[in-house]
Design a protein around this motif. Structure first.
Motif, PDB file in Angstrom:
ATOM      1  N   TRP A  92     -36.172  -8.595 -37.357  1.00 15.20           N
ATOM      2  CA  TRP A  92     -34.921  -8.859 -36.759  1.00 15.20           C
ATOM      3  C   TRP A  92     -35.078  -8.520 -35.086  1.00 15.20           C
ATOM      4  O   TRP A  92     -34.751  -9.469 -34.208  1.00 15.20           O
ATOM      5  N   THR A  93     -35.332  -7.382 -34.820  1.00 14.82           N
ATOM      6  CA  THR A  93     -35.322  -6.827 -33.193  1.00 14.82           C
ATOM      7  C   THR A  93     -36.499  -6.646 -33.061  1.00 14.82           C
ATOM      8  O   THR A  93     -36.884  -7.151 -31.589  1.00 14.82           O
ATOM      9  N   GLY A  94     -37.491  -6.207 -33.578  1.00 14.56           N
ATOM     10  CA  GLY A  94     -38.935  -6.003 -33.248  1.00 14.56           C
ATOM     11  C   GLY A  94     -39.217  -4.721 -32.365  1.00 14.56           C
ATOM     12  O   GLY A  94     -40.300  -4.641 -31.850  1.00 14.56           O
ATOM     13  N   LEU A  95     -38.086  -4.022 -32.097  1.00 17.10           N
ATOM     14  CA  LEU A  95     -38.201  -3.020 -31.210  1.00 17.10           C
ATOM     15  C   LEU A  95     -38.672  -1.593 -31.767  1.00 17.10           C
ATOM     16  O   LEU A  95     -38.562  -1.574 -33.127  1.00 17.10           O
ATOM     17  N   PRO A  96     -39.460  -0.826 -31.065  1.00 20.15           N
ATOM     18  CA  PRO A  96     -39.912   0.498 -31.917  1.00 20.15           C
ATOM     19  C   PRO A  96     -38.918   1.443 -32.018  1.00 20.15           C
ATOM     20  O   PRO A  96     -37.896   1.481 -31.424  1.00 20.15           O
ATOM     21  N   TRP A  97     -39.254   2.420 -33.091  1.00 17.41           N
ATOM     22  CA  TRP A  97     -38.181   3.452 -33.558  1.00 17.41           C
ATOM     23  C   TRP A  97     -37.660   4.110 -32.509  1.00 17.41           C
ATOM     24  O   TRP A  97     -36.554   4.729 -32.451  1.00 17.41           O
ATOM     25  N   ALA A  98     -38.637   4.504 -31.412  1.00 14.56           N
ATOM     26  CA  ALA A  98     -38.238   5.167 -30.172  1.00 14.56           C
ATOM     27  C   ALA A  98     -37.292   4.770 -29.563  1.00 14.56           C
ATOM     28  O   ALA A  98     -36.521   5.659 -29.062  1.00 14.56           O
ATOM     29  N   THR A  99     -37.095   3.486 -29.432  1.00 16.13           N
ATOM     30  CA  THR A  99     -35.905   2.620 -28.863  1.00 16.13           C
ATOM     31  C   THR A  99     -34.657   3.231 -29.431  1.00 16.13           C
ATOM     32  O   THR A  99     -33.584   3.396 -28.876  1.00 16.13           O
ATOM     33  N   TYR A 100     -34.665   3.478 -30.721  1.00 17.48           N
ATOM     34  CA  TYR A 100     -33.262   3.721 -31.374  1.00 17.48           C
ATOM     35  C   TYR A 100     -33.232   5.203 -31.342  1.00 17.48           C
ATOM     36  O   TYR A 100     -32.554   5.730 -31.999  1.00 17.48           O
ATOM     37  N   GLY A 101     -34.109   6.094 -30.722  1.00 16.93           N
ATOM     38  CA  GLY A 101     -34.126   7.413 -30.609  1.00 16.93           C
ATOM     39  C   GLY A 101     -34.702   8.367 -31.530  1.00 16.93           C
ATOM     40  O   GLY A 101     -34.703   9.382 -31.762  1.00 16.93           O
ATOM     41  N   ILE A 102     -35.696   7.628 -32.214  1.00 11.36           N
ATOM     42  CA  ILE A 102     -36.487   8.329 -33.172  1.00 11.36           C
ATOM     43  C   ILE A 102     -37.990   8.446 -32.947  1.00 11.36           C
ATOM     44  O   ILE A 102     -38.577   7.389 -32.516  1.00 11.36           O
ATOM     45  N   ASN A 103     -38.487   9.639 -32.909  1.00 11.87           N
ATOM     46  CA  ASN A 103     -39.965   9.779 -32.711  1.00 11.87           C
ATOM     47  C   ASN A 103     -40.513  10.954 -33.381  1.00 11.87           C
ATOM     48  O   ASN A 103     -39.742  11.933 -33.766  1.00 11.87           O
ATOM     49  N   GLY A 104     -41.923  11.264 -33.560  1.00 12.84           N
ATOM     50  CA  GLY A 104     -42.520  12.322 -34.139  1.00 12.84           C
ATOM     51  C   GLY A 104     -42.911  13.378 -33.419  1.00 12.84           C
ATOM     52  O   GLY A 104     -43.612  14.417 -33.664  1.00 12.84           O
ATOM     53  N   ARG A 105     -42.279  13.511 -32.020  1.00 10.81           N
ATOM     54  CA  ARG A 105     -42.692  14.698 -31.261  1.00 10.81           C
ATOM     55  C   ARG A 105     -42.122  16.050 -31.649  1.00 10.81           C
ATOM     56  O   ARG A 105     -40.798  15.933 -32.293  1.00 10.81           O
ATOM     57  N   GLY A 106     -42.846  17.162 -30.992  1.00 12.41           N
ATOM     58  CA  GLY A 106     -42.125  18.356 -31.390  1.00 12.41           C
ATOM     59  C   GLY A 106     -40.906  18.488 -30.701  1.00 12.41           C
ATOM     60  O   GLY A 106     -40.020  19.228 -31.396  1.00 12.41           O
ATOM     61  N   GLN A 107     -40.742  18.020 -29.640  1.00 13.51           N
ATOM     62  CA  GLN A 107     -39.197  18.222 -29.035  1.00 13.51           C
ATOM     63  C   GLN A 107     -38.194  17.449 -29.791  1.00 13.51           C
ATOM     64  O   GLN A 107     -37.207  18.168 -29.827  1.00 13.51           O
ATOM     65  N   LEU A 148     -28.232   4.442 -37.973  1.00 10.06           N
ATOM     66  CA  LEU A 148     -27.393   3.491 -37.963  1.00 10.06           C
ATOM     67  C   LEU A 148     -26.389   3.372 -36.967  1.00 10.06           C
ATOM     68  O   LEU A 148     -26.175   2.471 -36.138  1.00 10.06           O
ATOM     69  N   PHE A 149     -25.602   4.444 -36.831  1.00 10.65           N
ATOM     70  CA  PHE A 149     -24.644   4.456 -36.097  1.00 10.65           C
ATOM     71  C   PHE A 149     -24.660   5.233 -34.659  1.00 10.65           C
ATOM     72  O   PHE A 149     -23.937   4.926 -33.642  1.00 10.65           O
ATOM     73  N   ARG A 150     -25.656   5.868 -34.462  1.00 11.91           N
ATOM     74  CA  ARG A 150     -26.034   6.387 -33.195  1.00 11.91           C
ATOM     75  C   ARG A 150     -27.394   5.733 -32.581  1.00 11.91           C
ATOM     76  O   ARG A 150     -27.726   6.067 -31.343  1.00 11.91           O
ATOM     77  N   GLY A 151     -28.046   4.944 -33.396  1.00 15.21           N
ATOM     78  CA  GLY A 151     -29.245   4.342 -33.202  1.00 15.21           C
ATOM     79  C   GLY A 151     -29.281   2.686 -33.108  1.00 15.21           C
ATOM     80  O   GLY A 151     -29.102   2.272 -31.936  1.00 15.21           O
ATOM     81  N   LEU A 152     -29.294   1.958 -34.364  1.00 16.55           N
ATOM     82  CA  LEU A 152     -29.283   0.554 -34.026  1.00 16.55           C
ATOM     83  C   LEU A 152     -28.029   0.112 -33.674  1.00 16.55           C
ATOM     84  O   LEU A 152     -27.926  -0.916 -32.866  1.00 16.55           O
ATOM     85  N   LEU A 153     -26.814   0.421 -33.857  1.00 15.13           N
ATOM     86  CA  LEU A 153     -25.370  -0.272 -33.572  1.00 15.13           C
ATOM     87  C   LEU A 153     -25.258  -0.135 -32.208  1.00 15.13           C
ATOM     88  O   LEU A 153     -24.938  -1.208 -31.766  1.00 15.13           O
ATOM     89  N   PRO A 154     -25.465   1.246 -31.422  1.00 13.14           N
ATOM     90  CA  PRO A 154     -25.216   1.111 -30.108  1.00 13.14           C
ATOM     91  C   PRO A 154     -26.103   0.319 -29.157  1.00 13.14           C
ATOM     92  O   PRO A 154     -25.835  -0.281 -28.193  1.00 13.14           O
ATOM     93  N   ILE A 155     -27.252   0.395 -29.672  1.00 10.97           N
ATOM     94  CA  ILE A 155     -28.600  -0.527 -28.963  1.00 10.97           C
ATOM     95  C   ILE A 155     -28.152  -2.018 -29.111  1.00 10.97           C
ATOM     96  O   ILE A 155     -28.052  -2.822 -28.395  1.00 10.97           O
ATOM     97  N   THR A 156     -27.889  -2.334 -30.253  1.00 10.91           N
ATOM     98  CA  THR A 156     -27.276  -3.625 -30.507  1.00 10.91           C
ATOM     99  C   THR A 156     -26.105  -4.257 -29.921  1.00 10.91           C
ATOM    100  O   THR A 156     -26.073  -5.179 -29.184  1.00 10.91           O
ATOM    101  N   LEU A 157     -25.120  -3.188 -29.441  1.00 14.06           N
ATOM    102  CA  LEU A 157     -23.950  -3.661 -28.752  1.00 14.06           C
ATOM    103  C   LEU A 157     -23.781  -3.326 -27.472  1.00 14.06           C
ATOM    104  O   LEU A 157     -22.863  -3.504 -26.676  1.00 14.06           O
ATOM    105  N   GLN A 158     -24.763  -2.704 -26.816  1.00 10.13           N
ATOM    106  CA  GLN A 158     -24.959  -1.909 -25.470  1.00 10.13           C
ATOM    107  C   GLN A 158     -24.649  -3.223 -24.392  1.00 10.13           C
ATOM    108  O   GLN A 158     -24.330  -3.068 -23.330  1.00 10.13           O
ATOM    109  N   SER A 159     -25.359  -4.419 -24.643  1.00 12.37           N
ATOM    110  CA  SER A 159     -25.283  -5.581 -23.741  1.00 12.37           C
ATOM    111  C   SER A 159     -23.961  -6.092 -23.898  1.00 12.37           C
ATOM    112  O   SER A 159     -23.580  -7.204 -23.030  1.00 12.37           O
ATOM    113  N   LEU A 160     -23.144  -5.987 -25.003  1.00  7.57           N
ATOM    114  CA  LEU A 160     -21.668  -6.506 -25.110  1.00  7.57           C
ATOM    115  C   LEU A 160     -20.586  -5.690 -24.425  1.00  7.57           C
ATOM    116  O   LEU A 160     -19.303  -6.149 -23.865  1.00  7.57           O
TER     117      LEU A 160
END
Length: 255
Positions: free
Chosen positions: A41-56, A118-130
């Motif tokens: 649906w979005t094609g965005l990487p997980w990093a856009t939603y705040g998830i990555n595999g870095r140590g930090q 869902l609630f702090r990743g996908l949902l706000p990224i989806t709604l931020q332009s609105l």
């Protein structure tokens, strides 16, 4: 599992024990549903939603977990000190602390991870332009709070203000870490685990006559000012931290 499933009294809302039987398969399927949505649906990487595999990311998760458990400890100690709760001692009744941790820790991490994605990743990224930032934070917090009514039914209504505030604090946790979910995930998981352990081990019990408007209901800590105060202090601490180290903002977030 099948036997327990058939033994469920299908009355709404379900009891906590029966609710857990349904929650486990639902939350196990949720990552697949989220990945399907992201990929097709979005094609965005997980990093856009705040998830990555870095140590930090995992360090922030561990820090949030420690902060949440410490907050639960302070919350209980305060109530004990004020006489709102009574200490009962450690009475495992066949369940040791280690066995509870082995069972609850993976479950709390799974539940918190799915809800944060869902609630702090996908949902706000989806709604931020609105929506402008303040409206976005409040809207996501309200949706997060209302989602709990699906399981709790009308008896969950008194916790809606507290759950909304919790959702806002977790959004702040993402904001101060430049859009990463590790800190919010850790806070959420720590709060769930702390309350679950307190309930399972029956370490304390509510004292009759305690002011409910301050202490909250025995099984709904966010209905009292003490629980709301813990959330407010956590949110304020996060905000001041972000202002001090200059981490607030990040791609897709106000800075």
């Amino acid at each position: 599992m099948l036997f327990r499933w058939r033994a469920i009294p299908w009355r709404y809302p379900l009891s906590p024990d029966h609710k857990l039987i349904l929650l486990i398969p639902l939350y196990l399927l949720a990552p697949l549903a989220l990945e399907t949505y992201r990929r097709y649906w979005t094609g965005l990487p997980w990093a856009t939603y705040g998830i990555n595999g870095r140590g930090q990311f995992f360090l922030a998760l561990a820090l949030g977990f420690a902060i949440a458990l410490s907050g639960i400890g302070v919350f209980l100690a305060t109530q004990l000190g004020l006489g709102w709760r009574q200490w009962q001692g450690y009475r495992p009744k066949g369940r040791t602390l280690l066995s509870l941790l082995v069972g609850l820790l993976p479950l709390t991490l799974l539940i918190a991870g799915v809800e944060e994605t869902l609630f702090r990743g996908l949902l706000p990224i989806t709604l931020q332009s609105l929506l402008p930032w303040p409206a976005l934070v409040i809207t996501v917090g309200l949706i997060f709070a209302c989602s709990h009514l699906l399981w709790d039914g009308p008896q969950g209504l008194p916790q809606l203000p507290g759950l909304t505030l919790m959702g806002i604090v977790l959004m702040v946790a993402r904001w101060v870490t430049a859009g990463q979910l590790g800190l919010a995930w850790g806070l959420h998981a720590g709060w769930i685990l702390g309350l679950a352990l307190t309930d399972s081990l029956a370490l304390t019990k509510a004292v009759d006559g305690s002011p409910l408007w301050l202490a909250g209901k025995p099984d709904q800590p966010l209905t009292g000012l003490a629980g709301l105060g813990l959330l407010l202090l956590t949110g304020l601490g996060l905000w001041l931290y972000g202002q001090t180290v200059g981490t607030m903002g990040g791609s897709g977030w106000p800075g």
